[in-house]
Scaffold this motif. Structure first.
Motif, PDB file in Angstrom:
ATOM      1  N   ALA A 120      -9.244   8.477  -1.482  1.00 27.23           N
ATOM      2  CA  ALA A 120     -10.624   8.474  -1.959  1.00 27.23           C
ATOM      3  C   ALA A 120     -10.821   9.532  -3.036  1.00 27.23           C
ATOM      4  CB  ALA A 120     -11.579   8.712  -0.787  1.00 27.23           C
ATOM      5  N   ALA A 121     -10.244  10.710  -2.836  1.00 30.06           N
ATOM      6  CA  ALA A 121     -10.355  11.765  -3.836  1.00 30.06           C
ATOM      7  C   ALA A 121      -9.666  11.359  -5.127  1.00 30.06           C
ATOM      8  CB  ALA A 121      -9.747  13.060  -3.291  1.00 30.06           C
ATOM      9  N   ALA A 122      -8.507  10.718  -5.010  1.00 30.92           N
ATOM     10  CA  ALA A 122      -7.786  10.260  -6.202  1.00 30.92           C
ATOM     11  C   ALA A 122      -8.590   9.214  -6.952  1.00 30.92           C
ATOM     12  CB  ALA A 122      -6.420   9.710  -5.801  1.00 30.92           C
ATOM     13  N   GLY A 123      -9.203   8.292  -6.199  1.00 26.89           N
ATOM     14  CA  GLY A 123     -10.000   7.254  -6.838  1.00 26.89           C
ATOM     15  C   GLY A 123     -11.209   7.815  -7.551  1.00 26.89           C
ATOM     16  N   HIS A 124     -11.851   8.789  -6.947  1.00 28.28           N
ATOM     17  CA  HIS A 124     -13.025   9.397  -7.575  1.00 28.28           C
ATOM     18  C   HIS A 124     -12.625  10.159  -8.833  1.00 28.28           C
ATOM     19  CE1 HIS A 124     -17.002  11.078  -7.970  1.00 28.28           C
ATOM     20  NE2 HIS A 124     -16.528  12.314  -7.872  1.00 28.28           N
ATOM     21  N   LEU A 125     -11.529  10.911  -8.763  1.00 26.04           N
ATOM     22  CA  LEU A 125     -11.067  11.653  -9.933  1.00 26.04           C
ATOM     23  C   LEU A 125     -10.669  10.696 -11.050  1.00 26.04           C
ATOM     24  CD1 LEU A 125     -10.387  14.415 -11.174  1.00 26.04           C
ATOM     25  CD2 LEU A 125      -8.108  14.222 -10.137  1.00 26.04           C
ATOM     26  N   ARG A 134     -17.151  19.619 -13.862  1.00 24.06           N
ATOM     27  CA  ARG A 134     -16.882  20.922 -14.467  1.00 24.06           C
ATOM     28  C   ARG A 134     -15.420  21.030 -14.897  1.00 24.06           C
ATOM     29  NH1 ARG A 134     -18.176  25.517 -10.598  1.00 24.06           N
ATOM     30  NH2 ARG A 134     -17.749  26.753 -12.481  1.00 24.06           N
ATOM     31  N   PHE A 135     -14.525  20.523 -14.060  1.00 24.12           N
ATOM     32  CA  PHE A 135     -13.110  20.561 -14.401  1.00 24.12           C
ATOM     33  C   PHE A 135     -12.820  19.677 -15.610  1.00 24.12           C
ATOM     34  CE2 PHE A 135      -8.876  18.595 -13.949  1.00 24.12           C
ATOM     35  CZ  PHE A 135      -8.084  19.732 -14.059  1.00 24.12           C
ATOM     36  N   LEU A 136     -13.346  18.459 -15.596  1.00 23.86           N
ATOM     37  CA  LEU A 136     -13.078  17.542 -16.707  1.00 23.86           C
ATOM     38  C   LEU A 136     -13.643  18.063 -18.024  1.00 23.86           C
ATOM     39  CD1 LEU A 136     -13.717  14.103 -14.949  1.00 23.86           C
ATOM     40  CD2 LEU A 136     -11.520  15.139 -15.546  1.00 23.86           C
ATOM     41  N   ALA A 137     -14.723  18.838 -17.945  1.00 24.80           N
ATOM     42  CA  ALA A 137     -15.309  19.397 -19.169  1.00 24.80           C
ATOM     43  C   ALA A 137     -14.378  20.409 -19.835  1.00 24.80           C
ATOM     44  CB  ALA A 137     -16.650  20.039 -18.854  1.00 24.80           C
ATOM     45  N   GLY A 162      -5.940  30.803 -23.867  1.00 25.68           N
ATOM     46  CA  GLY A 162      -4.915  29.973 -24.493  1.00 25.68           C
ATOM     47  C   GLY A 162      -3.683  29.737 -23.657  1.00 25.68           C
ATOM     48  N   ALA A 163      -3.818  29.800 -22.341  1.00 24.33           N
ATOM     49  CA  ALA A 163      -2.669  29.494 -21.479  1.00 24.33           C
ATOM     50  C   ALA A 163      -2.251  28.044 -21.699  1.00 24.33           C
ATOM     51  CB  ALA A 163      -3.028  29.731 -20.024  1.00 24.33           C
ATOM     52  N   PRO A 164      -0.971  27.775 -21.930  1.00 31.45           N
ATOM     53  CA  PRO A 164      -0.549  26.414 -22.271  1.00 31.45           C
ATOM     54  C   PRO A 164      -0.642  25.403 -21.127  1.00 31.45           C
ATOM     55  CG  PRO A 164       1.036  28.026 -23.106  1.00 31.45           C
ATOM     56  CD  PRO A 164       0.119  28.754 -22.160  1.00 31.45           C
ATOM     57  N   ASP A 165      -0.427  25.845 -19.872  1.00 29.65           N
ATOM     58  CA  ASP A 165      -0.267  24.896 -18.765  1.00 29.65           C
ATOM     59  C   ASP A 165      -0.955  25.484 -17.539  1.00 29.65           C
ATOM     60  OD1 ASP A 165       0.701  23.348 -16.612  1.00 29.65           O
ATOM     61  OD2 ASP A 165       2.572  22.905 -17.642  1.00 29.65           O
ATOM     62  N   VAL A 166      -1.960  24.770 -16.997  1.00 24.23           N
ATOM     63  CA  VAL A 166      -2.784  25.303 -15.907  1.00 24.23           C
ATOM     64  C   VAL A 166      -2.928  24.260 -14.809  1.00 24.23           C
ATOM     65  CG1 VAL A 166      -5.094  26.086 -15.268  1.00 24.23           C
ATOM     66  CG2 VAL A 166      -4.079  26.810 -17.448  1.00 24.23           C
ATOM     67  N   LEU A 167      -2.563  24.648 -13.586  1.00 26.03           N
ATOM     68  CA  LEU A 167      -2.792  23.813 -12.413  1.00 26.03           C
ATOM     69  C   LEU A 167      -3.925  24.409 -11.591  1.00 26.03           C
ATOM     70  CD1 LEU A 167      -2.092  21.591 -10.333  1.00 26.03           C
ATOM     71  CD2 LEU A 167      -0.436  23.207  -9.343  1.00 26.03           C
ATOM     72  N   LEU A 168      -4.987  23.634 -11.401  1.00 29.84           N
ATOM     73  CA  LEU A 168      -6.068  24.036 -10.500  1.00 29.84           C
ATOM     74  C   LEU A 168      -5.700  23.530  -9.111  1.00 29.84           C
ATOM     75  CD1 LEU A 168      -8.775  25.287  -9.852  1.00 29.84           C
ATOM     76  CD2 LEU A 168      -9.889  23.194 -10.627  1.00 29.84           C
ATOM     77  N   ALA A 169      -5.192  24.429  -8.278  1.00 32.30           N
ATOM     78  CA  ALA A 169      -4.638  24.044  -6.978  1.00 32.30           C
ATOM     79  C   ALA A 169      -5.696  24.141  -5.891  1.00 32.30           C
ATOM     80  CB  ALA A 169      -3.435  24.911  -6.647  1.00 32.30           C
ATOM     81  N   TYR A 170      -6.782  23.408  -6.090  1.00 30.70           N
ATOM     82  CA  TYR A 170      -7.865  23.373  -5.117  1.00 30.70           C
ATOM     83  C   TYR A 170      -8.507  21.987  -5.192  1.00 30.70           C
ATOM     84  CZ  TYR A 170     -11.449  25.296  -2.062  1.00 30.70           C
ATOM     85  OH  TYR A 170     -12.249  25.556  -0.983  1.00 30.70           O
ATOM     86  N   PRO A 171      -8.838  21.379  -4.051  1.00 29.63           N
ATOM     87  CA  PRO A 171      -9.413  20.024  -4.094  1.00 29.63           C
ATOM     88  C   PRO A 171     -10.705  19.985  -4.909  1.00 29.63           C
ATOM     89  CG  PRO A 171      -8.781  20.627  -1.852  1.00 29.63           C
ATOM     90  CD  PRO A 171      -8.667  21.876  -2.664  1.00 29.63           C
ATOM     91  N   LEU A 172     -10.835  18.956  -5.730  1.00 32.47           N
ATOM     92  CA  LEU A 172     -12.013  18.799  -6.580  1.00 32.47           C
ATOM     93  C   LEU A 172     -12.972  17.788  -5.953  1.00 32.47           C
ATOM     94  CD1 LEU A 172     -10.262  18.666 -10.075  1.00 32.47           C
ATOM     95  CD2 LEU A 172     -11.649  20.535  -9.160  1.00 32.47           C
ATOM     96  N   HIS A 173     -14.153  18.253  -5.614  1.00 35.26           N
ATOM     97  CA  HIS A 173     -15.178  17.379  -5.049  1.00 35.26           C
ATOM     98  C   HIS A 173     -16.535  17.815  -5.590  1.00 35.26           C
ATOM     99  CE1 HIS A 173     -12.497  15.384  -2.215  1.00 35.26           C
ATOM    100  NE2 HIS A 173     -11.987  16.578  -1.930  1.00 35.26           N
ATOM    101  N   GLY A 174     -17.506  16.899  -5.542  1.00 33.38           N
ATOM    102  CA  GLY A 174     -18.860  17.206  -5.992  1.00 33.38           C
ATOM    103  C   GLY A 174     -18.889  17.599  -7.458  1.00 33.38           C
ATOM    104  N   PRO A 175     -19.763  18.542  -7.822  1.00 39.95           N
ATOM    105  CA  PRO A 175     -19.911  18.939  -9.221  1.00 39.95           C
ATOM    106  C   PRO A 175     -18.641  19.525  -9.842  1.00 39.95           C
ATOM    107  CG  PRO A 175     -21.797  19.666  -7.934  1.00 39.95           C
ATOM    108  CD  PRO A 175     -20.774  19.165  -6.956  1.00 39.95           C
ATOM    109  N   LYS A 176     -17.705  19.960  -9.006  1.00 38.55           N
ATOM    110  CA  LYS A 176     -16.483  20.546  -9.564  1.00 38.55           C
ATOM    111  C   LYS A 176     -15.683  19.543 -10.384  1.00 38.55           C
ATOM    112  CE  LYS A 176     -15.487  24.427  -6.456  1.00 38.55           C
ATOM    113  NZ  LYS A 176     -16.789  24.481  -5.788  1.00 38.55           N
TER     114      LYS A 176
END
Length: 364
Positions: free
Chosen positions: A118-123, A97-100, A80-94
């Motif tokens: 490109a990463a921003a566009g894919h996300l 998984r993150f959006l889920a 139940g953490a209110p605010d979470v930053l995943l500070a790692y580049p998201l590529h491939g299946p991640k």
């Protein structure tokens, strides 16, 4: 009795990583006092990966967190953490998984980082497909040369580009300066100021363009005392919660207490001037040179001479007196990857091992 020693040590299998909740609580309180405003503290959970330690941070009023893996982000959502930053580049299946995590944990605000169009566009496209909007920070390279984009016009262009993308809500900048490790605090301050100035300039530029207060998330344990004095900046130290011998030696101005101790046993005495303990490099972080992997608390006369998967061979005085089965305690030089080697932490209260905490974000 020494603070780290257990009076029921013979009930604890080895190797074990012991944690001391009272010391953890002290470290959390100290970190909050150093920054003053708890809303500006965004600790990294990679150090502990443990729900019970996270709960101690939540109980202290910390609401913002940083993590490096999907497993850590999931643990934060579960707790139940209110605010979470995943500070790692998201590529491939991640990405999926993150959006889920977003619909699964609606009470947690998840954010991501990007450092390339490109990463921003894919996300953005994936977020639109998933029907969600993702808070996004531009990841900056302030000298570490690992991930991120250098501060300046290219980073401003990426910020503006992300602001045009549906599915993304660009919020500000993220920077990690783990390369800043000067023992001299004055030198550390000077480097941090040089790193921060171009970021501050970008924020002012965006504000002049009508952008509402871009946020800045910056720093780690070495730079934390510096950025804690910068207004409107979120700081993200991580190691403070358990501390280790490495930072204890190189950051003398920080008064955190070691709260994680390795317990091992003598398993052999192969010679009159050497012993072997069950603390292989499966049980302690071993990226450092052999002599800088651990610090013995109750056996300062022992010196590592060889290390393998299950064994650590130590030089000892000829009259050392160690016997097979003797318990030895040590501080890890680098606690974060040491924690990642254990499925569970052994909890110590009143100098007794009283239970275990699962290292939840390691095993997911």
């Amino acid at each position: 009795m020494e603070w780290y020693r257990l009076n029921n040590e013979h009930d604890v299998d080895s190797p074990a990583l012991l944690v001391y909740p009272e010391r953890i609580t002290h470290n959390i309180e100290l970190a909050i006092s150093m920054i003053g405003d708890v809303s500006r503290l965004r600790p990294h959970v990679k150090t502990h990966k443990t729900a019970e330690i996270l709960q101690l941070q939540l109980d202290a009023g910390i609401t913002k967190f940083k993590c490096a893996t999907i497993a850590e982000a999931e643990m934060l959502g579960v707790c139940g953490a209110p605010d979470v930053l995943l500070a790692y580049p998201l590529h491939g299946p991640k990405v999926a998984r993150f959006l889920a995590l977003v619909p699964r944990f609606p009470n947690t605000l998840f954010s991501a980082i990007v450092d390339h169009e490109a990463a921003a566009g894919h996300l953005s496209a994936a977020a639109l497909t998933a029907g969600v909007a993702i808070n996004t920070y531009i990841d900056l390279d302030v000298g570490m040369g690992r991930t991120g984009i250098r501060p300046g016009e290219d980073a401003l262009h990426l910020y503006r580009y992300c602001a045009t993308l549906q599915g993304l809500q660009v919020r500000g900048f993220h920077a990690y300066d783990g390369h800043v490790r000067e023992i001299d605090l004055a030198k550390r301050k000077a480097i941090c100021e040089d790193n921060f100035q171009p970021i501050q300039h970008m924020v002012r530029t965006l504000q002049e363009e009508g952008v509402t207060s871009p946020r800045i998330i910056i720093g780690g344990s070495p730079s934390y005392p510096v950025y804690a004095h910068y207004p409107d900046v979120e700081c993200s130290p991580g190691t403070f919660v358990l501390w280790d011998k490495g930072y204890g030696d190189t950051l003398p101005e920080q008064k955190f207490l070691p709260a994680a101790v390795l317990l091992c046993r003598v398993v052999s005495t192969p010679g009159p001037d050497r012993i072997c303990v069950d603390l292989g490099y499966k049980a302690v972080a071993s990226e450092n040179l052999l002599e800088r992997r651990l610090h013995f608390l109750n056996a300062p006369n022992l010196k590592p001479i060889s290390h393998s998967e299950e064994h650590l061979v130590l030089a000892a005085p000829a009259d050392h007196g160690y016997r097979v089965g003797d318990v030895v305690y040590a501080l890890p030089i680098h606690v974060c990857p040491t924690v990642a080697l254990y499925n569970q932490l052994t909890v110590v209260k009143a100098q007794r091992a009283v239970g275990t905490w699962e290292v939840a974000a390691r095993t997911r």
